[in-house]
Design a protein around this motif. Structure first.
Motif, PDB file in Angstrom:
ATOM      1  N   PRO A 148      31.060  79.874  52.228  1.00 32.75           N
ATOM      2  CA  PRO A 148      31.928  78.930  51.906  1.00 32.75           C
ATOM      3  C   PRO A 148      33.324  79.417  51.485  1.00 32.75           C
ATOM      4  CG  PRO A 148      29.931  78.350  50.480  1.00 32.75           C
ATOM      5  CD  PRO A 148      29.879  79.927  51.150  1.00 32.75           C
ATOM      6  N   VAL A 149      33.301  80.414  50.693  1.00 33.45           N
ATOM      7  CA  VAL A 149      34.929  81.141  50.351  1.00 33.45           C
ATOM      8  C   VAL A 149      35.556  81.485  51.698  1.00 33.45           C
ATOM      9  CG1 VAL A 149      35.956  82.736  49.282  1.00 33.45           C
ATOM     10  CG2 VAL A 149      34.016  81.624  48.417  1.00 33.45           C
ATOM     11  N   ASN A 150      34.967  82.220  52.830  1.00 33.80           N
ATOM     12  CA  ASN A 150      35.509  82.718  53.704  1.00 33.80           C
ATOM     13  C   ASN A 150      35.599  81.456  54.943  1.00 33.80           C
ATOM     14  OD1 ASN A 150      35.548  85.262  53.254  1.00 33.80           O
ATOM     15  ND2 ASN A 150      33.436  86.028  54.503  1.00 33.80           N
ATOM     16  N   TYR A 151      35.027  80.470  54.992  1.00 31.59           N
ATOM     17  CA  TYR A 151      35.171  79.207  55.476  1.00 31.59           C
ATOM     18  C   TYR A 151      36.670  78.742  55.152  1.00 31.59           C
ATOM     19  CZ  TYR A 151      34.873  74.840  57.580  1.00 31.59           C
ATOM     20  OH  TYR A 151      35.429  73.635  58.300  1.00 31.59           O
ATOM     21  N   LEU A 152      36.897  78.267  54.007  1.00 32.77           N
ATOM     22  CA  LEU A 152      37.903  77.917  53.687  1.00 32.77           C
ATOM     23  C   LEU A 152      39.313  78.864  53.631  1.00 32.77           C
ATOM     24  CD1 LEU A 152      36.838  76.395  50.044  1.00 32.77           C
ATOM     25  CD2 LEU A 152      37.649  75.376  52.084  1.00 32.77           C
ATOM     26  N   LEU A 153      39.181  80.360  53.684  1.00 36.35           N
ATOM     27  CA  LEU A 153      40.111  81.317  53.879  1.00 36.35           C
ATOM     28  C   LEU A 153      40.351  81.155  55.363  1.00 36.35           C
ATOM     29  CD1 LEU A 153      41.158  83.064  51.988  1.00 36.35           C
ATOM     30  CD2 LEU A 153      39.482  84.770  52.838  1.00 36.35           C
ATOM     31  N   GLN A 154      39.560  80.945  56.321  1.00 33.83           N
ATOM     32  CA  GLN A 154      39.732  80.923  57.774  1.00 33.83           C
ATOM     33  C   GLN A 154      40.331  79.518  57.927  1.00 33.83           C
ATOM     34  OE1 GLN A 154      39.188  82.817  60.380  1.00 33.83           O
ATOM     35  NE2 GLN A 154      39.628  81.526  61.894  1.00 33.83           N
ATOM     36  N   THR A 155      39.657  78.525  57.597  1.00 36.93           N
ATOM     37  CA  THR A 155      40.359  77.331  58.115  1.00 36.93           C
ATOM     38  C   THR A 155      41.871  76.983  57.575  1.00 36.93           C
ATOM     39  OG1 THR A 155      38.934  76.023  56.455  1.00 36.93           O
ATOM     40  CG2 THR A 155      38.305  76.133  58.841  1.00 36.93           C
ATOM     41  N   GLN A 156      41.882  77.365  56.150  1.00 34.13           N
ATOM     42  CA  GLN A 156      43.109  76.885  55.521  1.00 34.13           C
ATOM     43  C   GLN A 156      44.130  77.888  55.537  1.00 34.13           C
ATOM     44  OE1 GLN A 156      43.497  73.840  53.687  1.00 34.13           O
ATOM     45  NE2 GLN A 156      41.788  73.402  54.760  1.00 34.13           N
ATOM     46  N   VAL A 157      43.783  79.378  55.481  1.00 25.47           N
ATOM     47  CA  VAL A 157      44.790  80.353  55.408  1.00 25.47           C
ATOM     48  C   VAL A 157      45.122  80.967  56.768  1.00 25.47           C
ATOM     49  CG1 VAL A 157      45.664  82.383  54.113  1.00 25.47           C
ATOM     50  CG2 VAL A 157      44.081  80.483  52.924  1.00 25.47           C
ATOM     51  N   LEU A 158      44.017  81.450  57.321  1.00 24.53           N
ATOM     52  CA  LEU A 158      44.264  82.217  58.521  1.00 24.53           C
ATOM     53  C   LEU A 158      44.566  81.366  59.773  1.00 24.53           C
ATOM     54  CD1 LEU A 158      41.242  84.823  57.916  1.00 24.53           C
ATOM     55  CD2 LEU A 158      43.738  85.240  57.675  1.00 24.53           C
ATOM     56  N   ALA A 159      43.943  80.331  59.841  1.00 26.11           N
ATOM     57  CA  ALA A 159      44.356  79.558  61.256  1.00 26.11           C
ATOM     58  C   ALA A 159      45.831  79.178  61.085  1.00 26.11           C
ATOM     59  CB  ALA A 159      43.286  78.224  61.241  1.00 26.11           C
ATOM     60  N   ALA A 160      46.561  79.055  62.247  1.00 26.21           N
ATOM     61  CA  ALA A 160      47.827  78.360  62.124  1.00 26.21           C
ATOM     62  C   ALA A 160      48.015  77.288  61.796  1.00 26.21           C
ATOM     63  CB  ALA A 160      48.491  78.641  63.665  1.00 26.21           C
ATOM     64  N   ASP A 161      46.892  76.149  62.041  1.00 22.79           N
ATOM     65  CA  ASP A 161      47.057  74.796  61.744  1.00 22.79           C
ATOM     66  C   ASP A 161      46.567  74.683  60.221  1.00 22.79           C
ATOM     67  OD1 ASP A 161      44.666  75.311  62.536  1.00 22.79           O
ATOM     68  OD2 ASP A 161      44.431  73.630  63.813  1.00 22.79           O
ATOM     69  N   GLY A 205      46.040  73.810  56.152  1.00 27.09           N
ATOM     70  CA  GLY A 205      46.821  73.161  55.125  1.00 27.09           C
ATOM     71  C   GLY A 205      47.757  74.340  54.514  1.00 27.09           C
ATOM     72  N   PHE A 206      47.109  75.241  53.941  1.00 31.99           N
ATOM     73  CA  PHE A 206      47.819  76.308  53.045  1.00 31.99           C
ATOM     74  C   PHE A 206      49.061  77.072  53.997  1.00 31.99           C
ATOM     75  CE2 PHE A 206      48.357  80.537  51.571  1.00 31.99           C
ATOM     76  CZ  PHE A 206      48.878  80.206  50.269  1.00 31.99           C
ATOM     77  N   ASN A 207      48.350  77.438  55.296  1.00 31.31           N
ATOM     78  CA  ASN A 207      49.196  78.250  56.217  1.00 31.31           C
ATOM     79  C   ASN A 207      50.491  77.479  56.410  1.00 31.31           C
ATOM     80  OD1 ASN A 207      50.244  79.599  58.514  1.00 31.31           O
ATOM     81  ND2 ASN A 207      48.318  80.484  58.576  1.00 31.31           N
ATOM     82  N   THR A 208      50.488  76.082  56.857  1.00 30.69           N
ATOM     83  CA  THR A 208      51.454  75.370  57.378  1.00 30.69           C
ATOM     84  C   THR A 208      52.363  75.172  56.101  1.00 30.69           C
ATOM     85  OG1 THR A 208      50.197  73.439  57.408  1.00 30.69           O
ATOM     86  CG2 THR A 208      50.688  74.130  59.445  1.00 30.69           C
ATOM     87  N   ALA A 209      51.930  74.718  55.164  1.00 30.76           N
ATOM     88  CA  ALA A 209      52.803  74.455  54.063  1.00 30.76           C
ATOM     89  C   ALA A 209      53.550  75.758  53.403  1.00 30.76           C
ATOM     90  CB  ALA A 209      51.790  74.031  52.782  1.00 30.76           C
ATOM     91  N   VAL A 210      52.848  76.861  53.357  1.00 30.95           N
ATOM     92  CA  VAL A 210      53.508  77.935  52.607  1.00 30.95           C
ATOM     93  C   VAL A 210      54.174  78.878  53.841  1.00 30.95           C
ATOM     94  CG1 VAL A 210      53.182  80.113  51.401  1.00 30.95           C
ATOM     95  CG2 VAL A 210      51.955  78.033  50.790  1.00 30.95           C
ATOM     96  N   GLY A 253      52.805  77.965  59.668  1.00 28.76           N
ATOM     97  CA  GLY A 253      52.112  77.838  60.725  1.00 28.76           C
ATOM     98  C   GLY A 253      51.998  79.132  61.703  1.00 28.76           C
ATOM     99  N   VAL A 254      51.781  80.306  60.840  1.00 31.17           N
ATOM    100  CA  VAL A 254      51.819  81.605  61.508  1.00 31.17           C
ATOM    101  C   VAL A 254      50.127  82.027  61.790  1.00 31.17           C
ATOM    102  CG1 VAL A 254      52.475  83.918  61.601  1.00 31.17           C
ATOM    103  CG2 VAL A 254      53.673  82.212  60.314  1.00 31.17           C
ATOM    104  N   ASP A 255      49.893  82.514  63.293  1.00 32.08           N
ATOM    105  CA  ASP A 255      48.269  82.743  63.341  1.00 32.08           C
ATOM    106  C   ASP A 255      48.123  84.183  62.703  1.00 32.08           C
ATOM    107  OD1 ASP A 255      45.741  82.928  64.266  1.00 32.08           O
ATOM    108  OD2 ASP A 255      46.479  82.976  66.305  1.00 32.08           O
ATOM    109  N   LEU A 256      47.137  84.019  61.578  1.00 37.05           N
ATOM    110  CA  LEU A 256      46.966  85.228  60.990  1.00 37.05           C
ATOM    111  C   LEU A 256      45.586  85.755  61.224  1.00 37.05           C
ATOM    112  CD1 LEU A 256      48.407  84.501  57.408  1.00 37.05           C
ATOM    113  CD2 LEU A 256      49.537  85.708  59.166  1.00 37.05           C
TER     114      LEU A 256
END
Lengths: 215, 207
Positions: A56-69, A71-76, A79-82
């Motif tokens: 679950p932790v890695n799921y959130l990390l992948q969808t929120q932080v690493l993927a360009a779309d 939530g965390f990624n776009t906000a901070v 939208g960079v593909d990490l």
């Protein structure tokens, strides 16, 4: 996702996409620690537990932080593909959580710690944990109608539980066979590792009959 | 500890001390990528390169890494190298990278790497660590290629994607053994390799 699909995901991850028999993940510790049922059970339980926490932790990390779309990624980050950072982040999360779990278990349940203790640090480098995270990363990208699709934290938890139980089942089964095998007359050159490989191969063949399973 | 000779460091893992069949390390990926020769070869080379470089890096850092956090340091070094290799493969050999899929990422948790870093690079000089890394990687690649050779030849009648078994055989009723492409046969072929090796080297046999 509907409940029927969750059950299907769960059953498939135990039998069809079995970590050991279909993907050979976690083989090193699987072969090394399967000499008797009790330790096998301990390691299997520890693997299931760590999977349940890390996925679950890695799921959130992948969808929120690493993927360009995410939530965390776009906000901070705007939208960079990490996703190229996923290997480092996943392994850091796994190693960190294993350490954390070890400390928590030691503090709150010394008896569980005594039985799992030696296996916990080993789990950080168990391919089954890292493999499950990487498979999950692949499955997030699948079409939503695919039975393998993982689209929420619940799905990730169910997948983790299924994979863990599948691994546990495999190690207990092999340990039981190996306990009995001590009394059989194996050719000297095959003794130990060789015959174990053949037994795992035969068990994998029998697990292949689940491959058409659909619920 | 007696000083090891460069030659022994290099030859050991290729013959009597093979990482897969004797030390039982790195089995996971050894089995999964061997349905065809090309991915097996790429995987073997990737592991060789990563083991060699990681061994040198850890060997250079060995006196500065605090003992308590050495596993994390090793994992980070390996994970960075794997990320680089994975990006390079995606750029120059996309098809193979797709076939290998998650198994490239799983090199991080490949026990050969952690095993060699812990057992060798933490105690030895960079040059010997480099030799040890290359030799263990090649020993691993050797097993991968042997397994892939049999699986591809018997399973699809090809080697490196080119048809080897002539059409006339198929006309006579020969058919490919589809089971060879399934996961279980990889295990059984490795078992046969171990059997062969141990039948020739009595020292390797278990009690």
């Amino acid at each position: 996702m509907e409940n029927a699909n969750l059950i299907s995901l769960f059953v498939r991850s135990i039998f069809v996409d079995n970590m050991i028999f279909a993907f050979f993940l976690g083989m090193c510790s699987y072969l090394a620690v399967s000499k008797d049922v009790k330790t096998g059970l301990g390691l299997g339980a520890a693997v299931t537990f760590v999977l349940l926490v890390t996925l679950p932790v890695n799921y959130l990390l992948q969808t929120q932080v690493l993927a360009a779309d995410g939530g965390f990624n776009t906000a901070v980050l705007g939208g960079v593909d990490l996703s190229f950072l996923s290997f480092i982040l996943f392994i850091a999360v796994i190693a960190g959580i294993v350490q954390l779990v070890e400390m928590i278990v030691e503090k709150f349940s010394p008896s569980l710690y005594a039985s799992l203790g030696i296996f916990l640090p080993l789990i950080a480098v168990n391919c089954a944990i890292m493999g499950a995270s990487l498979f999950m990363q692949q499955r997030i990208g699948l079409d939503a109608t695919d039975p393998k699709f993982i689209g929420s934290v619940t799905d990730a938890v169910v997948y983790a539980l299924g994979s863990g139980i599948g691994w546990l089942l495999a190690i207990v089964a092999l340990a039981a066979v190996r306990e009995k095998m001590q009394y059989s007359n194996v050719p000297p050159a095959l003794r130990g590792l060789g015959i174990t490989f053949i037994v795992v191969g035969l068990m994998a063949m029998s697990f292949m009959c689940f491959s058409g399973l659909n619920i | 500890m007696a000083k090891l000779k460069d030659k022994d460091v290099f030859v050991g893992p290729l013959s009597l001390n093979n990482p897969v069949t004797v030390q039982v390390l790195g089995i996971c990926s050894a089995l999964a990528v061997t349905a065809q020769l090309v991915p097996a070869l790429v995987m073997g080379l990737s592991v060789t390169i990563i083991t060699a470089i990681a061994n040198v890096v850890i060997s250079l850092l060995r006196n500065t890494i605090p003992n308590r956090i050495r596993i994390i340091v090793q994992l980070v070094v390996v994970a960075s190298l794997v990320t680089i290799v994975s990006e390079v493969l995606k750029a120059f050999a996309y098809d193979v990278a797709m076939t290998l899929s998650v198994y490239i990422g799983l090199i991080i948790t490949n026990c050969i790497l952690m095993g060699r870093l812990e057992a060798f690079a933490m105690q030895n000089s960079p040059w010997q660590s480099f030799l040890d890394g290359v030799a263990n990687g090649l020993g691993y690649a050797k097993i991968l290629v042997i397994v892939a050779f049999f699986r591809e030849l018997l399973g699809s009648g090809k080697l490196f994607g080119f048809q080897i078994i002539p059409d006339s055989f198929y006309e006579l009723g020969y058919s490919n053994n589809g089971l060879m492409l399934m996961p279980p046969m990889a295990l059984i072929i490795v078992a046969c390799i171990i059997w062969y090796e141990r039948a020739h080297n009595k020292d390797l046999q278990e009690k």
